[in-house]
Design a protein around this motif. Sequence first.
Motif, PDB file in Angstrom:
ATOM      1  N   LYS A 196       0.834  -1.203   0.000  1.00 10.93           N
ATOM      2  CA  LYS A 196       0.000   0.000   0.000  1.00 10.93           C
ATOM      3  C   LYS A 196       0.869   1.253   0.000  1.00 10.93           C
ATOM      4  CE  LYS A 196      -4.391  -1.527   1.806  1.00 10.93           C
ATOM      5  NZ  LYS A 196      -5.248  -1.704   2.971  1.00 10.93           N
ATOM      6  N   LEU A 197       1.892   1.229   0.837  1.00  2.98           N
ATOM      7  CA  LEU A 197       2.806   2.381   0.872  1.00  2.98           C
ATOM      8  C   LEU A 197       3.465   2.576  -0.490  1.00  2.98           C
ATOM      9  CD1 LEU A 197       4.491   1.897   4.347  1.00  2.98           C
ATOM     10  CD2 LEU A 197       3.014   3.778   3.649  1.00  2.98           C
ATOM     11  N   ARG A 198       3.828   1.476  -1.090  1.00  2.00           N
ATOM     12  CA  ARG A 198       4.452   1.515  -2.416  1.00  2.00           C
ATOM     13  C   ARG A 198       3.499   2.178  -3.422  1.00  2.00           C
ATOM     14  NH1 ARG A 198       6.216   1.661  -6.963  1.00  2.00           N
ATOM     15  NH2 ARG A 198       7.417   0.084  -8.055  1.00  2.00           N
ATOM     16  N   THR A 199       2.220   1.818  -3.344  1.00  6.92           N
ATOM     17  CA  THR A 199       1.239   2.396  -4.260  1.00  6.92           C
ATOM     18  C   THR A 199       1.084   3.890  -4.024  1.00  6.92           C
ATOM     19  OG1 THR A 199       0.043   0.302  -4.252  1.00  6.92           O
ATOM     20  CG2 THR A 199      -1.132   2.211  -5.109  1.00  6.92           C
ATOM     21  N   LYS A 214      13.085  -0.283  -2.480  1.00  5.32           N
ATOM     22  CA  LYS A 214      13.216  -0.923  -1.164  1.00  5.32           C
ATOM     23  C   LYS A 214      11.897  -1.541  -0.735  1.00  5.32           C
ATOM     24  CE  LYS A 214      17.284   0.918   0.773  1.00  5.32           C
ATOM     25  NZ  LYS A 214      17.946   2.045   1.396  1.00  5.32           N
ATOM     26  N   LEU A 215      10.831  -0.784  -0.926  1.00  6.50           N
ATOM     27  CA  LEU A 215       9.518  -1.321  -0.555  1.00  6.50           C
ATOM     28  C   LEU A 215       9.210  -2.600  -1.329  1.00  6.50           C
ATOM     29  CD1 LEU A 215       7.578   2.044  -0.273  1.00  6.50           C
ATOM     30  CD2 LEU A 215       7.755   0.360   1.550  1.00  6.50           C
ATOM     31  N   ASP A 216       9.578  -2.592  -2.598  1.00  6.06           N
ATOM     32  CA  ASP A 216       9.387  -3.811  -3.403  1.00  6.06           C
ATOM     33  C   ASP A 216      10.146  -4.981  -2.783  1.00  6.06           C
ATOM     34  OD1 ASP A 216       7.721  -2.821  -5.345  1.00  6.06           O
ATOM     35  OD2 ASP A 216       9.356  -2.189  -6.665  1.00  6.06           O
ATOM     36  N   TRP A 218      11.110  -5.355   0.353  1.00  6.62           N
ATOM     37  CA  TRP A 218      10.543  -5.775   1.638  1.00  6.62           C
ATOM     38  C   TRP A 218       9.257  -6.594   1.452  1.00  6.62           C
ATOM     39  CZ3 TRP A 218      11.036  -0.125   3.866  1.00  6.62           C
ATOM     40  CH2 TRP A 218      12.405   0.164   3.994  1.00  6.62           C
ATOM     41  N   ALA A 219       8.511  -6.242   0.419  1.00  7.95           N
ATOM     42  CA  ALA A 219       7.295  -7.025   0.155  1.00  7.95           C
ATOM     43  C   ALA A 219       7.677  -8.401  -0.379  1.00  7.95           C
ATOM     44  CB  ALA A 219       6.405  -6.293  -0.846  1.00  7.95           C
ATOM     45  N   LEU A 220       8.685  -8.393  -1.234  1.00  7.88           N
ATOM     46  CA  LEU A 220       9.133  -9.648  -1.854  1.00  7.88           C
ATOM     47  C   LEU A 220       9.654 -10.635  -0.811  1.00  7.88           C
ATOM     48  CD1 LEU A 220       9.279 -10.540  -4.827  1.00  7.88           C
ATOM     49  CD2 LEU A 220      11.733 -10.062  -4.742  1.00  7.88           C
ATOM     50  N   GLU A 221      10.270 -10.103   0.203  1.00  5.36           N
ATOM     51  CA  GLU A 221      10.836 -10.924   1.273  1.00  5.36           C
ATOM     52  C   GLU A 221       9.751 -11.780   1.950  1.00  5.36           C
ATOM     53  OE1 GLU A 221      13.522  -8.875   4.434  1.00  5.36           O
ATOM     54  OE2 GLU A 221      11.463  -8.372   4.934  1.00  5.36           O
ATOM     55  N   MET A 222       8.502 -11.297   1.909  1.00  4.35           N
ATOM     56  CA  MET A 222       7.389 -12.011   2.533  1.00  4.35           C
ATOM     57  C   MET A 222       6.689 -12.954   1.550  1.00  4.35           C
ATOM     58  SD  MET A 222       7.074 -11.021   5.614  1.00  4.35           S
ATOM     59  CE  MET A 222       7.993  -9.924   6.657  1.00  4.35           C
ATOM     60  N   SER A 223       7.070 -12.855   0.281  1.00  2.00           N
ATOM     61  CA  SER A 223       6.256 -13.494  -0.754  1.00  2.00           C
ATOM     62  C   SER A 223       6.221 -15.020  -0.700  1.00  2.00           C
ATOM     63  CB  SER A 223       6.714 -13.042  -2.134  1.00  2.00           C
ATOM     64  OG  SER A 223       6.285 -11.714  -2.323  1.00  2.00           O
ATOM     65  N   GLU A 224       7.364 -15.628  -0.461  1.00  2.00           N
ATOM     66  CA  GLU A 224       7.364 -17.087  -0.501  1.00  2.00           C
ATOM     67  C   GLU A 224       6.483 -17.659   0.613  1.00  2.00           C
ATOM     68  OE1 GLU A 224      11.131 -19.106  -0.357  1.00  2.00           O
ATOM     69  OE2 GLU A 224      10.258 -20.975  -1.118  1.00  2.00           O
ATOM     70  N   ALA A 225       6.609 -17.083   1.804  1.00  2.00           N
ATOM     71  CA  ALA A 225       5.788 -17.561   2.925  1.00  2.00           C
ATOM     72  C   ALA A 225       4.302 -17.354   2.625  1.00  2.00           C
ATOM     73  CB  ALA A 225       6.176 -16.834   4.204  1.00  2.00           C
TER      74      ALA A 225
END
Length: 387
Positions: A196-199, A214-216, A218-225
């Motif tokens: 949302k912040l990224r948007t 950076k926001l991308d 940090w979001a990606l870091e959560m993606s696999e889980a």
Amino acid sequence: MFLNYLKGFAEASAFYSEESDFETTHLENVILHSMHLCKNRNLDEKLVAAIAMGHDLGRTHLNVHGKKHAKAGSKLMKKLLKDSEFSDDEKAIICDAILHHNEKNKIHNEYDELIKDADSLAHRDDGILKEDNKYEQYRIIASESESVEMTFAPVSEWITPYREHVVMLKESYLNKEKRDNHPDEWVHEIRTGTRKLRTILKFLAPTEKKIQKKLDKWALEMSEARFLHVATLKADSLSPKVNKKLNGLYKELGSKLSQKKIDKRIEQLNIEFDHEKIISDSLSRYERLIMDVTPKNMHKLRVKGKSIKYLTQMELTELSPSELVDAVLRLHDLLGDYNDFLEMADYFKESRFKGEAKKLMDLIQMEIFLIRKIILCCTTTKNVRYN
Ligand SMILES: [Fe+2]
């Protein structure tokens, strides 16, 4: 001259047909709606009138029922038009429109589209619109939408939600209770908050590329889980396969994201906005995308739809008509599911998920059809504006 003759011919055919009452009213209604749409869409009145009058002659005059009535009517019309004042090109437009008028699930040229829309509106008035006829219903919604609008809140109103979401993200990161007991929710909250912040930033500070990247990340870091958790929701049978890995990932994320690291991230998000400028061609970009949908740009479509979804949720933008909003949101959800199934097929090497994705495609096509149709019909005022 010819149109007068044709009108008499069509009325007489309706009157002497098997279902005289229905055909007579239907013909009237189609002519009425056609002439109204014709004005809105700036098309040639004579052509539209000829198409409307002749569209069902295959059924009323030739007694051909079902799908074939369109082709029969078109053939008959060709004969009738022979000695008319219409040019060869115009004759072709009329006959083609009659030929196509039953193909409500396709988009043809503007005259074909007009008779299909008018026919759908008339079916509603005649009381014979079937509930499962999605395409006719979509045509009605689209024809009655006068303009497409995307309105943005004034720039000053973007900053407060931005700051609020930064605080919310920090709270999500630091929510140990959630992290330990509902790690799936913890991951989802952080991922959504980051996106949302990224948007918002994409609009509020389009030139701040570094923080956007950076926001991308940090979001990606959560993606696999997140992906693995979604996979277990969509197919129970995957849980045993996946749970061990998933728990490992949660643990890894928990220990990686120390208080110090979180503080540093949040600090980077405290941006001073000096030249506040919103770039707002979002809808027109979405529009261009949707007019040219291919399997290749499904991903782009999903990303665009997601921005619109987030901005709408945060009340930073308003879309109209409301059916367009609904369709955009529904399309975004469908594309999300579609994407999940494709990724699952890839990750787990199981083709049954590809089958699921394929099934979703039909629904997706329908939503795209509706959005495209609304945008196409709204020729009067196309408007993206600021408050
Ligand atoms: Fe028809």
